[in-house]
Design an enzyme around this catalytic site. Structure first.
Site, PDB file in Angstrom:
ATOM      1  N   SER A 134      59.697  60.130  68.293  1.00  0.00           N
ATOM      2  CA  SER A 134      58.822  60.921  69.157  1.00  0.00           C
ATOM      3  C   SER A 134      59.614  62.122  69.626  1.00  0.00           C
ATOM      4  CB  SER A 134      58.385  60.078  70.358  1.00  0.00           C
ATOM      5  OG  SER A 134      57.807  60.873  71.371  1.00  0.00           O
ATOM      6  N   TYR A 147      60.085  53.907  76.826  1.00  0.00           N
ATOM      7  CA  TYR A 147      59.733  54.721  75.659  1.00  0.00           C
ATOM      8  C   TYR A 147      60.823  55.755  75.375  1.00  0.00           C
ATOM      9  CZ  TYR A 147      56.533  57.194  72.488  1.00  0.00           C
ATOM     10  OH  TYR A 147      55.937  57.769  71.390  1.00  0.00           O
ATOM     11  N   LYS A 151      63.180  55.593  72.032  1.00  0.00           N
ATOM     12  CA  LYS A 151      62.947  56.648  71.044  1.00  0.00           C
ATOM     13  C   LYS A 151      64.214  57.465  70.800  1.00  0.00           C
ATOM     14  CE  LYS A 151      58.707  55.669  69.980  1.00  0.00           C
ATOM     15  NZ  LYS A 151      58.398  55.134  68.631  1.00  0.00           N
TER      16      LYS A 151
END
Length: 267
Positions: A134, A147, A151
């Site tokens: 991401s 997250y 990532k």
């Protein structure tokens, strides 16, 4: 790599970017197996003309079973798209099990798949690993601790794979989009947690929200040209360069942006 007649596995393939990648691969002549924990994976596979496997790709035995199913359906795996992902905990104080789960899905699933695939690819002198990370893995995601952390780790692992095995004919790419119209993003609009809503706003206000099919086209073009960093939102590169040029200034700007999104003063 030309994907025509190659065997590809796409995890998280029952919807969103995963389904779009599978459809684009099939259009380019690949033999595809989609994997997902969702019970709809078989129906989706039937709709798009792929094979399917339902299970947990984050588990070590899950990866073994998945690769065996792919080989039984289409032969040895040539391309692996590690696309399954979750958001995870929003802050640092959540239950340890939440952190374990987000690391298992967003990072360890990539490591376990690579561990299983790399020896065979080395022997054949060819293979392709595509990691869905991401822009959060390059820039950080406001409001999403789990997250952002995982990532970043996914980007780091993909870089390491590329450096370590690139001379053995193994190609690695890392996909780092911003907003994509998937349930992972749209669910944040209706979240009860304020941090989730802030995180969603940070993404949707930063640039255009792309459709999964648009992302898939960019990914396949990058695979064909064997490009490492895949940026469906080109502006991410400008942001990344700005971050690297003056890290402290960038952090101050991100804190201002966070306050603005949360409804506070931007000063």
């Amino acid at each position: 790599m030309d994907v025509n007649s190659k065997t590809a596995v796409v995890t998280g393939g029952a919807g969103g970017i995963g389904r779009a990648l599978a459809e684009e691969l099939i259009r380019h002549g690949a033999r595809v197996l989609i994997a997902d924990i969702a019970p709809t994976v078989g129906q989706v596979a039937e709709e798009i003309g792929a094979a399917s496997w339902q299970g947990d790709v984050a588990a070590a035995d899950g990866v073994t079973e998945l690769l065996a199913a792919a080989e039984a359906a289409h032969g040895p795996v040539d391309l692996y798209f590690a696309n399954a992902g979750i958001v995870g905990p929003t802050g640092i104080g959540e239950d340890e099990d939440e952190w374990d789960r987000v690391f298992d899905i967003n990072v360890r699933a990539h490591i376990r798949a690579a561990k299983a695939l790399v020896p065979g690819w080395q022997a054949r002198g060819e293979g392709y690993f595509v990691s869905t990370s991401s822009a959060a893995g390059l820039l950080t995601q406001i409001g999403q601790a789990g997250y952002s952390t995982t990532k970043h780790a996914a980007v780091g692992f993909a870089e390491w794979l590329n450096i370590t095995y690139g001379d053995d004919g193994i190609r690695v790419s890392c996909l780092c989009p911003m907003g994509v119209n998937t349930p992972l993003l749209t669910g944040g609009e209706r979240a009860a947690d304020a941090a989730d809503r802030t995180a969603n706003k940070a993404v949707t206000s930063a640039g255009r929200v792309l459709e999964p099919a648009e992302v898939a086209e960019v990914v396949l073009a990058a695979v064909e040209s064997e490009t490492f960093l895949i940026l469906p939102h080109p502006e991410v590169l400008d942001m990344y360069r700005m971050k690297g040029s003056d890290y402290d200034r960038w952090l101050r700007g991100m804190r201002r942006y966070r306050r603005t999104l949360a409804g506070g003063s931007a000063s």
